[in-house]
Design a protein around this motif. Structure first.
Motif, PDB file in Angstrom:
ATOM      1  N   SER A 231       0.836  -1.203   0.000  1.00 44.09           N
ATOM      2  CA  SER A 231       0.000   0.000   0.000  1.00 44.09           C
ATOM      3  C   SER A 231       0.871   1.254   0.000  1.00 44.09           C
ATOM      4  CB  SER A 231      -0.925  -0.008   1.226  1.00 44.09           C
ATOM      5  OG  SER A 231      -1.694   1.177   1.287  1.00 44.09           O
ATOM      6  N   LYS A 232       1.934   1.246   0.808  1.00 43.54           N
ATOM      7  CA  LYS A 232       2.833   2.393   0.818  1.00 43.54           C
ATOM      8  C   LYS A 232       3.610   2.504  -0.491  1.00 43.54           C
ATOM      9  CE  LYS A 232       3.643   3.183   5.727  1.00 43.54           C
ATOM     10  NZ  LYS A 232       4.678   3.394   6.773  1.00 43.54           N
ATOM     11  N   LEU A 233       3.955   1.352  -1.057  1.00 39.88           N
ATOM     12  CA  LEU A 233       4.661   1.377  -2.338  1.00 39.88           C
ATOM     13  C   LEU A 233       3.805   2.029  -3.412  1.00 39.88           C
ATOM     14  CD1 LEU A 233       6.533  -2.030  -2.665  1.00 39.88           C
ATOM     15  CD2 LEU A 233       7.515   0.238  -2.916  1.00 39.88           C
ATOM     16  N   LYS A 234       2.511   1.709  -3.429  1.00 40.59           N
ATOM     17  CA  LYS A 234       1.624   2.264  -4.439  1.00 40.59           C
ATOM     18  C   LYS A 234       1.436   3.770  -4.265  1.00 40.59           C
ATOM     19  CE  LYS A 234      -0.889  -2.075  -5.083  1.00 40.59           C
ATOM     20  NZ  LYS A 234      -2.160  -2.808  -4.886  1.00 40.59           N
ATOM     21  N   LYS A 235       1.690   4.248  -3.045  1.00 45.26           N
ATOM     22  CA  LYS A 235       1.594   5.691  -2.788  1.00 45.26           C
ATOM     23  C   LYS A 235       2.958   6.364  -2.898  1.00 45.26           C
ATOM     24  CE  LYS A 235      -2.359   5.160   0.332  1.00 45.26           C
ATOM     25  NZ  LYS A 235      -2.865   5.351   1.723  1.00 45.26           N
ATOM     26  N   TRP A 236       3.995   5.583  -3.265  1.00 40.69           N
ATOM     27  CA  TRP A 236       5.353   6.104  -3.459  1.00 40.69           C
ATOM     28  C   TRP A 236       5.907   6.686  -2.162  1.00 40.69           C
ATOM     29  CZ3 TRP A 236       3.856   9.445  -8.325  1.00 40.69           C
ATOM     30  CH2 TRP A 236       3.293   8.611  -9.283  1.00 40.69           C
ATOM     31  N   GLU A 237       5.605   6.029  -1.034  1.00 41.26           N
ATOM     32  CA  GLU A 237       6.052   6.516   0.259  1.00 41.26           C
ATOM     33  C   GLU A 237       7.326   5.797   0.700  1.00 41.26           C
ATOM     34  OE1 GLU A 237       2.821   5.981   2.949  1.00 41.26           O
ATOM     35  OE2 GLU A 237       1.578   7.544   2.029  1.00 41.26           O
ATOM     36  N   TYR A 238       7.935   6.340   1.762  1.00 44.92           N
ATOM     37  CA  TYR A 238       9.151   5.744   2.322  1.00 44.92           C
ATOM     38  C   TYR A 238       8.831   4.411   3.000  1.00 44.92           C
ATOM     39  CZ  TYR A 238      12.991   4.905   5.557  1.00 44.92           C
ATOM     40  OH  TYR A 238      14.013   4.330   6.265  1.00 44.92           O
ATOM     41  N   ILE A 239       9.666   3.411   2.755  1.00 46.61           N
ATOM     42  CA  ILE A 239       9.522   2.098   3.386  1.00 46.61           C
ATOM     43  C   ILE A 239      10.912   1.620   3.787  1.00 46.61           C
ATOM     44  CG2 ILE A 239       8.794  -0.291   3.078  1.00 46.61           C
ATOM     45  CD1 ILE A 239       6.898   0.648   0.945  1.00 46.61           C
ATOM     46  N   PRO A 240      11.073   1.123   5.020  1.00 47.73           N
ATOM     47  CA  PRO A 240      12.386   0.601   5.434  1.00 47.73           C
ATOM     48  C   PRO A 240      12.807  -0.570   4.551  1.00 47.73           C
ATOM     49  CG  PRO A 240      10.971   0.955   7.347  1.00 47.73           C
ATOM     50  CD  PRO A 240      10.103   1.130   6.134  1.00 47.73           C
ATOM     51  N   LEU A 241      14.092  -0.634   4.268  1.00 46.51           N
ATOM     52  CA  LEU A 241      14.620  -1.718   3.446  1.00 46.51           C
ATOM     53  C   LEU A 241      14.504  -3.071   4.140  1.00 46.51           C
ATOM     54  CD1 LEU A 241      17.855  -0.072   1.995  1.00 46.51           C
ATOM     55  CD2 LEU A 241      15.783  -0.668   0.733  1.00 46.51           C
ATOM     56  N   TYR A 242      14.320  -3.063   5.462  1.00 47.93           N
ATOM     57  CA  TYR A 242      14.243  -4.320   6.202  1.00 47.93           C
ATOM     58  C   TYR A 242      13.172  -5.248   5.634  1.00 47.93           C
ATOM     59  CZ  TYR A 242      13.056  -7.565   9.957  1.00 47.93           C
ATOM     60  OH  TYR A 242      12.779  -8.701  10.665  1.00 47.93           O
ATOM     61  N   HIS A 243      12.053  -4.673   5.154  1.00 49.49           N
ATOM     62  CA  HIS A 243      10.968  -5.508   4.634  1.00 49.49           C
ATOM     63  C   HIS A 243      11.386  -6.309   3.404  1.00 49.49           C
ATOM     64  CE1 HIS A 243       7.964  -3.912   7.355  1.00 49.49           C
ATOM     65  NE2 HIS A 243       8.353  -2.696   7.075  1.00 49.49           N
TER      66      HIS A 243
END
Length: 362
Positions: free
Chosen positions: A124-136
């Motif tokens: 969901s965050k990816l589709k909004k082009w938001e920041y996501i920790p690389l850990y995932h």
């Protein structure tokens, strides 16, 4: 009204028109001349009637044609509206049930390479082009997600509001330990190298703009190619992780508030001055960690006794009120007592027992 086109000129030489002919004969015309004049007058009147008839017929035909065209237009508009509603419903169904709309191609083989499943919250965050920790996108992050199709966790979800204002239910895939999610600055360089290619592939799947995908690809490539990537000094390698984490978060914060006409800066080129600042932060954090660990190992005095002693005996040397002193961390107060100018064995006031310190270890 009869159609004047079908009218027949009367026989004005007959007995029926004796009176009309007499009128012309009294004016000095012969019988033949009177018949000719009456016929000519009738023809002129009939021609006027024909013109009026034709005008009315044309007007009626035009009105009927306009009504017909309007009816056809309304029918066509109704057909188009119905088709648009069908397309909108199909589009909405595709958006909500993408997996149901995918077509199977018999000649398409199993894709090569490993495929990954990410938590819905991450996608969901990816589709909004938001920041996501690389850990995932590390192996540990993927292993922490429960994707068991029979798990009761699949029933967990929440209502979310889409950009278009619509509300939908979104399932939330659980993680075995959400508290174990590491910040980018805390992951190893090896995990970083594993996670970034997966992140870039996920960007493509989430339809990120190509210019952003290219920027992050160049950015992470520059981090991996940097001299500190293979440095024997561990802090320099850590500084690269701190740098990329800080700069990526700052970039996303800037992008989230930018106007459509704003030109976003690029992360593709590493800022060496900021990288040096990141190294200073790593070294400061390491010194603080060593200090705190040392204080925990060296001092075993209850913090309440330390603070009470300072408040009762050292207010002249330490201008701190008792109210301020209660917020002091134990390592800091222990450090005060472990200075060389503090006695090894101290007796607190009001009958409190002795407090022991070990300044000789400093």
């Amino acid at each position: 009204m009869n159609n004047p086109h079908n009218a027949v000129c009367p026989d004005f030489d007959s007995e029926d028109f004796v009176d009309q002919r007499k009128t012309f004969i009294d004016l000095g015309l012969t019988n033949e001349q009177a018949v000719t004049s009456l016929s000519a007058a009738w023809k002129r009147t009939n021609e006027i009637s024909i013109a009026a008839w034709d005008q009315n017929i044309n007007a009626e035909n035009a009105a009927a044609e306009a009504i017909l065209l309007q009816r056809q237009a309304d029918e066509q508009a109704a057909i188009l509206l119905k088709e648009q509603e069908r397309l909108d419903a199909e589009k909405e169904d595709r958006r909500k049930n993408k997996h149901k709309c995918a077509e199977v191609h018999a000649d398409l083989p199993i894709p090569k390479g490993e495929s990954y499943l990410y938590p819905p919250a991450v996608m969901s965050k990816l589709k909004k082009w938001e920041y996501i920790p690389l850990y995932h996108f590390t192996n540990a992050g993927l292993d922490a997600v429960d994707f068991n199709p029979n798990s009761e966790n699949n029933n967990i979800g929440k209502l979310i509001k889409n950009d278009d204002g619509s509300i939908e239910w979104q399932a939330v895939t659980s993680s075995r330990s959400t508290a174990s999610v590491k910040k980018d600055k805390d992951i190893s360089i090896n995990d970083f190298c594993i996670a970034t290619p997966r992140f870039i592939r996920a960007m493509h799947d989430a339809s990120w703009p190509q210019d952003r995908i290219t920027m992050f690809t160049l950015f992470w490539d520059a981090v991996q190619r940097h001299d500190w990537r293979s440095s024997r000094v561990s802090n320099e390698t850590k500084a690269l992780m701190w740098y990329q984490d800080d700069e990526r978060q700052k970039w996303h914060a800037h992008a989230s508030t930018a106007e459509p006409t704003t030109k976003l800066y690029s992360l593709a080129i590493i800022d060496e001055s900021r990288l040096q600042k990141a190294l200073l932060k790593v070294e400061a954090a390491e010194r603080e960690q060593v200090f705190l660990q040392g204080e925990r190992d060296r001092v075993s005095i209850p913090s309440s006794q330390i603070k009470a002693h300072i408040a009762n005996h050292y207010m002249l040397f330490f201008p701190l009120s008792l109210k301020m002193l209660q917020f002091w961390p134990a390592p800091a107060t222990a450090t005060l007592l472990s200075r060389a100018d503090v006695p090894v064995c101290l007796s607190a006031r009001k009958g409190e027992g002795p407090i022991s310190a070990r300044p000789h270890l400093l």
